[in-house]
Design an enzyme around this catalytic site. Structure first.
Site, PDB file in Angstrom:
ATOM      1  CE  LYS A  39      44.476  39.467  30.809  1.00  0.00           C
ATOM      2  NZ  LYS A  39      45.835  39.134  30.351  1.00  0.00           N
ATOM      3  NE  ARG A 134      50.748  33.150  29.638  1.00  0.00           N
ATOM      4  CZ  ARG A 134      50.229  34.269  30.142  1.00  0.00           C
ATOM      5  NH1 ARG A 134      49.800  34.308  31.389  1.00  0.00           N
ATOM      6  NH2 ARG A 134      50.162  35.361  29.411  1.00  0.00           N
ATOM      7  CE1 TYR A 259      31.526  30.646  61.646  1.00  0.00           C
ATOM      8  CE2 TYR A 259      31.904  32.329  59.987  1.00  0.00           C
ATOM      9  CZ  TYR A 259      31.062  31.426  60.608  1.00  0.00           C
ATOM     10  OH  TYR A 259      29.761  31.302  60.184  1.00  0.00           O
ATOM     11  CG  MET A 307      29.524  33.494  52.330  1.00  0.00           C
ATOM     12  SD  MET A 307      28.308  32.175  52.159  1.00  0.00           S
ATOM     13  CE  MET A 307      29.305  30.725  52.476  1.00  0.00           C
TER      14      MET A 307
HETATM   15  C1  LIG Z   1      46.690  40.240  30.409  1.00  0.00           C
HETATM   16  C2  LIG Z   1      47.684  40.550  29.368  1.00  0.00           C
HETATM   17  C3  LIG Z   1      48.192  41.846  29.211  1.00  0.00           C
HETATM   18  C4  LIG Z   1      47.879  42.988  30.173  1.00  0.00           C
HETATM   19  O1  LIG Z   1      48.710  42.853  31.312  1.00  0.00           O
HETATM   20  P1  LIG Z   1      48.673  43.913  32.510  1.00  0.00           P
HETATM   21  O2  LIG Z   1      49.722  43.456  33.441  1.00  0.00           O
HETATM   22  O3  LIG Z   1      47.316  43.820  33.103  1.00  0.00           O
HETATM   23  O4  LIG Z   1      48.931  45.250  31.919  1.00  0.00           O
HETATM   24  C5  LIG Z   1      49.020  42.094  28.127  1.00  0.00           C
HETATM   25  N1  LIG Z   1      49.357  41.099  27.278  1.00  0.00           N
HETATM   26  C6  LIG Z   1      48.913  39.839  27.418  1.00  0.00           C
HETATM   27  C7  LIG Z   1      49.339  38.799  26.443  1.00  0.00           C
HETATM   28  C8  LIG Z   1      48.086  39.511  28.483  1.00  0.00           C
HETATM   29  O5  LIG Z   1      47.658  38.254  28.626  1.00  0.00           O
END
Ligand SMILES: *Cc1c(COP(=O)(O)O)cnc(C)c1O
Length: 362
Positions: A39, A134, A259, A307
């Site tokens: 993702k 969640r 800065y 930047m």
């Molecule tokens: C992002 C995610 C993972 C992977 O987690 P990592 O800590 O990057 O290995 C696994 N399961 C779900 C549901 C996630 O959202």
């Protein structure tokens, strides 16, 4: 002007390292199938090239429909799980058409599936919330959700059963064991393959291994544990974030750099100006003292990150000159270490490398 003549602010992605890390996952979790989590543009590494390098995984996982569609458009016909599932009828129709696996985590999603006339078989992963609070059904809701899902025509039997660990990167937190217990208790007797472990689960919690592992971070050679890095687990860093020195200047004792004048020279100093900044995804919050590699040698970041530039104290590296290669993280400088100086987690740093950076795959 040719590309070669330009200043290269690059994110170099190492495909061999990705394949190596996938092999490490298989060695660490030998009885698990691997759902490679790619993702968020493969954690900033580039969705399509990473999918190509990880084509030997058993399935891919992305957060959203749009990410899955990018994979299909690029010609990937593997199983793809949408970790957030879908919410609207049009999304469900597209997911069916593309053959995506769907996470089912809410009664709204169950109702959507129940009301759908589509007949193409659909693989569903039912999510139990064991304490993350969640996504997912609460334990007391799970049996009813499971029964409703299994009654829907076209859902491939039996659905996969999933939970997500909230704090597995803290080996001393009893929460993980409690989550594992809740998952085992709630799903006892339910048929179907299980999926529990993220990277931290795979690396630190053998009891979290199940039919499907869901590694993300570790595939990129990075680990979530404070004070440790991927190399400690035989993983290889995949991303190398690089630029070059564009100027070197002398600063007198008492003079400030950058800065807000947050850093002052305590001795006659040589400061290298590197062409990378928060506009490229190097976090502005990174503190003075953060390590930077210049031609393979460490030197401390000093002053505020700008930047397009940052400043490095190279007084102790007298040969540094414009054109020298600068590595912000990657080989020889774990992103885990830089993240600590930025008050961030390594996930944020790799995800944050911006569009204007040249992305190269090797
Ligand atoms: C992002 C995610 C993972 C992977 O987690 P990592 O800590 O990057 O290995 C696994 N399961 C779900 C549901 C996630 O959202």
């Amino acid at each position: 002007m040719t590309v070669a003549a330009r200043i290269h602010v690059r994110s170099v992605v190492n495909s061999a390292a990705l394949r190596h890390n996938l092999a490490r996952v298989r060695a660490l979790a030998p009885d698990c199938r691997v759902l490679a989590v790619i993702k968020a543009n493969a954690y900033g590494h580039g969705l399509v090239p990473v999918a190509r390098a990880l084509a030997a995984s058993d399935a891919f996982a992305v957060a959203r429909l749009e990410e899955g569609l990018v994979l299909r458009d690029a010609g990937f016909d593997q199983r793809v799980l949408l970790l957030e599932g879908v919410r609207m009828p049009e999304q469900l129709a597209q997911a069916r058409q593309q053959g995506f696996d769907l996470m089912v985590h809410s009664f709204e999603q169950l109702a959507l599936l129940e009301g759908d006339a589509g007949r193409t078989p659909l693989r569903a992963w039912l999510k139990l919330d064991t304490g993350m609070n969640r996504l997912g059904f609460r334990p007391e809701e799970f049996r009813a959700a499971h029964a409703r899902l299994r009654a829907i025509p076209g859902i491939v039997e039996p659905p996969q059963l999933v939970t997500h660990l909230a704090n597995a990167d803290d080996r001393s937190d009893p929460m993980t064991a409690a989550q594992l217990r809740r998952f085992a208790d709630t799903t006892a007797g339910c048929p179907g393959e299980r999926s529990i472990a993220n990277s931290a689960g795979i690396l630190a919690w053998p009891d979290a291994r199940s039919e499907w592992a869901r590694p993300g971070l570790m595939l990129y050679g990075v680990v979530p544990f404070r004070g440790e890095s991927g190399a400690d687990f035989g993983l290889s860093p995949v991303m190398s974030f690089e630029t070059e020195v564009i100027a070197v200047k002398t600063v007198l004792p008492g003079e400030s750099v950058g800065y807000c004048a947050t850093w002052r020279a305590g001795r006659p100093s040589r400061i290298a100006i590197a062409a990378v900044g928060y506009g490229d995804g190097y976090p502005r919050a990174t503190a003075t003292g953060a390590p930077v590699l210049i031609d393979g040698r460490r030197a401390p970041l000093v002053g505020r990150v700008s930047m397009d530039m940052l400043t490095v104290d190279v007084t102790d590296l007298p040969t540094v000159r414009p054109g020298d290669r600068v590595t912000l993280w990657g080989d020889g400088l774990p992103v885990e270490e830089v993240a600590r100086y930025a008050g961030a987690i390594p996930y944020e740093l790799t995800c944050g490398v911006s569009q204007r950076v040249l992305h190269e795959v090797r």
